[in-house]
Design an enzyme around this catalytic site. Structure first.
Site, PDB file in Angstrom:
ATOM      1  N   SER A 113     -12.766   3.394   4.392  1.00 15.51           N
ATOM      2  CA  SER A 113     -11.590   2.988   3.618  1.00 15.51           C
ATOM      3  C   SER A 113     -11.473   1.463   3.585  1.00 15.51           C
ATOM      4  O   SER A 113     -11.082   0.881   2.570  1.00 15.51           O
ATOM      5  CB  SER A 113     -10.321   3.637   4.164  1.00 15.51           C
TER       6      SER A 113
ATOM      7  N   ASP B  94     -21.965  -0.218   4.159  1.00 10.81           N
ATOM      8  CA  ASP B  94     -20.769   0.344   3.521  1.00 10.81           C
ATOM      9  C   ASP B  94     -20.408  -0.416   2.246  1.00 10.81           C
ATOM     10  O   ASP B  94     -20.205   0.174   1.182  1.00 10.81           O
ATOM     11  CB  ASP B  94     -19.572   0.300   4.488  1.00 10.81           C
TER      12      ASP B  94
ATOM     13  N   SER C  41       0.845  -1.197   0.000  1.00 11.76           N
ATOM     14  CA  SER C  41       0.000   0.000   0.000  1.00 11.76           C
ATOM     15  C   SER C  41       0.876   1.240   0.000  1.00 11.76           C
ATOM     16  O   SER C  41       1.739   1.393   0.869  1.00 11.76           O
ATOM     17  CB  SER C  41      -0.899   0.024   1.239  1.00 11.76           C
TER      18      SER C  41
ATOM     19  N   TYR D 255     -18.486  -0.543  18.931  1.00 12.67           N
ATOM     20  CA  TYR D 255     -19.397  -0.901  17.845  1.00 12.67           C
ATOM     21  C   TYR D 255     -20.079  -2.256  18.109  1.00 12.67           C
ATOM     22  O   TYR D 255     -21.300  -2.368  18.081  1.00 12.67           O
ATOM     23  CB  TYR D 255     -18.631  -0.944  16.516  1.00 12.67           C
TER      24      TYR D 255
HETATM   25  C1  GLA Z   1     -20.049   1.325  10.157  1.00  9.06           C
HETATM   26  C2  GLA Z   1     -20.503  -0.055   9.706  1.00  9.06           C
HETATM   27  C3  GLA Z   1     -21.859   0.010   8.993  1.00  9.06           C
HETATM   28  C4  GLA Z   1     -22.875   0.793   9.811  1.00  9.06           C
HETATM   29  C5  GLA Z   1     -22.296   2.108  10.314  1.00  9.06           C
HETATM   30  C6  GLA Z   1     -23.214   2.824  11.260  1.00  9.06           C
HETATM   31  O1  GLA Z   1     -19.778   2.135   9.066  1.00  9.06           O
HETATM   32  O2  GLA Z   1     -19.549  -0.628   8.841  1.00  9.06           O
HETATM   33  O3  GLA Z   1     -22.311  -1.291   8.715  1.00  9.06           O
HETATM   34  O4  GLA Z   1     -23.369   0.016  10.885  1.00  9.06           O
HETATM   35  O5  GLA Z   1     -21.053   1.930  10.955  1.00  9.06           O
HETATM   36  O6  GLA Z   1     -24.368   3.220  10.614  1.00  9.06           O
END
Ligand code: GLA
Length: 374
Positions: A119, A164, A67, A214
């Site tokens: 990213s 994402d 990279s 998360y």
């Molecule tokens: C990150 C996760 C997504 C989503 C967002 C919050 O980007 O990769 O799947 O849960 O957080 O909306």
């Protein structure tokens, strides 16, 4: 960027004869945060910034990764950033796709690293896409997105939803994508920002989702679903239904998390309608409400994001402003009238630096397409 990634390839591997080059975007989510793993709606767009790859097949089974964003790491076969593409290769093979040769690849991205503009999902989808092209795999972009998510969940250890990877794989220039994450049905909605722009402000607070809360948030929502009993996802509930049954949730913290998931889903549906009706003022108000809910009920903002957003709200010409992505640092997204953009960047930047001690970065972004060969 194309020339630079080819040069990076040549530097890493000796020459660049026969390389092919590919691109996949980053993303910004306009509204619908932490709803994707709750079976709700999201409303993201792909960006024109993203990740580039120069890649060449090998005659053996070895895969090598470089990279230009981390030149000090050199060429590696596993670990660090290489785990994203490695995980994609593994998930594709596990799903039965025939990848019978190795490859050398160089990546180069212009998405600020660990900023919440995806990213990592960009690298995953980019890798899935170039493998599809190099090996002639019969795979749709949505399937590539699902492979990317599986890599993230099972190989990297982040229990992310599909947003994402899905938007990066299916993005469309000048459109936001309204996605129902429970069915993967989606529609494109044009973004007509007459006399306004989307501005992303990056807190520059580095964070990796693996070490963040998360996964904890996701577990809290799953517990709320269990307590409620007869549903599979919080996204199935309207706000009225939620108010009727919310006391089944045993713990006050989980109740707040669930309230965010349900109300944010409702807001996302309303925001999409507002945009379709060209009612950008309502859209902006819903963005602001989204931030408040992420701050107070979901508790994923923190002083950096809150400072950027509350300062943005005080500025003239700001239609709406909120954190975007997972939170815990990362970026905000704001809609700002053209005439006020310079002042916005100056004042928000100044107040942020005064309060936080280091500067934020600002990007005026454009909405771009999904992955392609370049
Ligand atoms: C990150 C996760 C997504 C989503 C967002 C919050 O980007 O990769 O799947 O849960 O957080 O909306």
């Amino acid at each position: 960027m194309k020339t630079e990634v080819i040069e990076a390839f040549a530097k890493a591997y000796g020459d660049s004869a026969g390389v092919r080059t590919f691109f996949a975007p980053g993303r910004v989510n306009l509204i619908g945060e932490h709803t994707d793993y709750n079976g709700g709606h999201v409303f993201p767009c792909a960006l024109t910034i993203g990740t580039y790859a120069a890649v060449r097949l090998r005659d053996d089974n070895i895969c090598r990764f470089y990279s230009k964003n981390f030149p000090e790491i050199g060429v590696i076969r596993e670990g660090g950033f290489a785990n994203y593409p490695l995980g994609v290769v593994k998930m594709l093979k596990d799903a039965g796709y025939n990848i019978d040769k190795g490859f050398d690849v160089a990546y180069y991205g212009d998405i600020p690293y660990a900023s919440g503009l995806s990213s990592s999902a960009s690298v995953e989808v980019l890798t899935g896409y170039f493998l599809k092209e190099l090996f002639g795999l019969d795979i749709e972009n949505t399937e590539i997105a699902l492979i990317g998510q599986k890599c993230e969940n099972e190989f990297i250890g982040v229990n992310c939803g599909i947003m994402d990877q899905f938007i990066i794989a299916n993005g469309k220039k000048d459109y936001a994508t309204f996605l129902d994450t429970s069915t993967l049905e989606f529609s494109y909605v044009p973004i007509k920002l007459d006399g306004m722009k989307l501005i992303i402000a990056c807190t520059n607070k580095k964070r990796g989702l693996k070490d963040s809360k998360y996964n904890e948030r996701r577990a809290e929502c799953e517990q709320a679903v269990k307590d409620i009993g007869n549903i599979s996802f919080l996204g199935e509930l309207t706000t009225e239904e939620f108010e009727d049954i919310k006391d089944k949730i045993n713990n006050e913290v989980n109740k707040k998390r669930a309230r965010h998931a349900v109300y944010e889903n409702a807001r996302t549906i309303k925001a999409c309608d507002a945009l379709k009706n060209n009612d950008i003022e309502t859209f902006g108000k819903l963005m602001n409400e989204s931030h408040i809910s992420l701050r107070d009920d979901y508790e994923v903002t923190g002083i950096e994001l809150d400072t950027l957003v509350s300062t943005a709200w005080e500025q003239e010409g700001v239609i709406g402003s909120r954190m975007t992505g997972a939170g815990f640092g990362g970026c905000t997204v704001s809609i700002v009238k053209d005439n006020y953009i310079d002042d916005f960047i100056f004042v928000v930047g100044k107040k942020y630096k005064e309060k936080i001690g280091y500067p934020a970065d600002f990007y005026i972004v454009e909405i771009g397409d999904g992955p392609c060969e370049i």
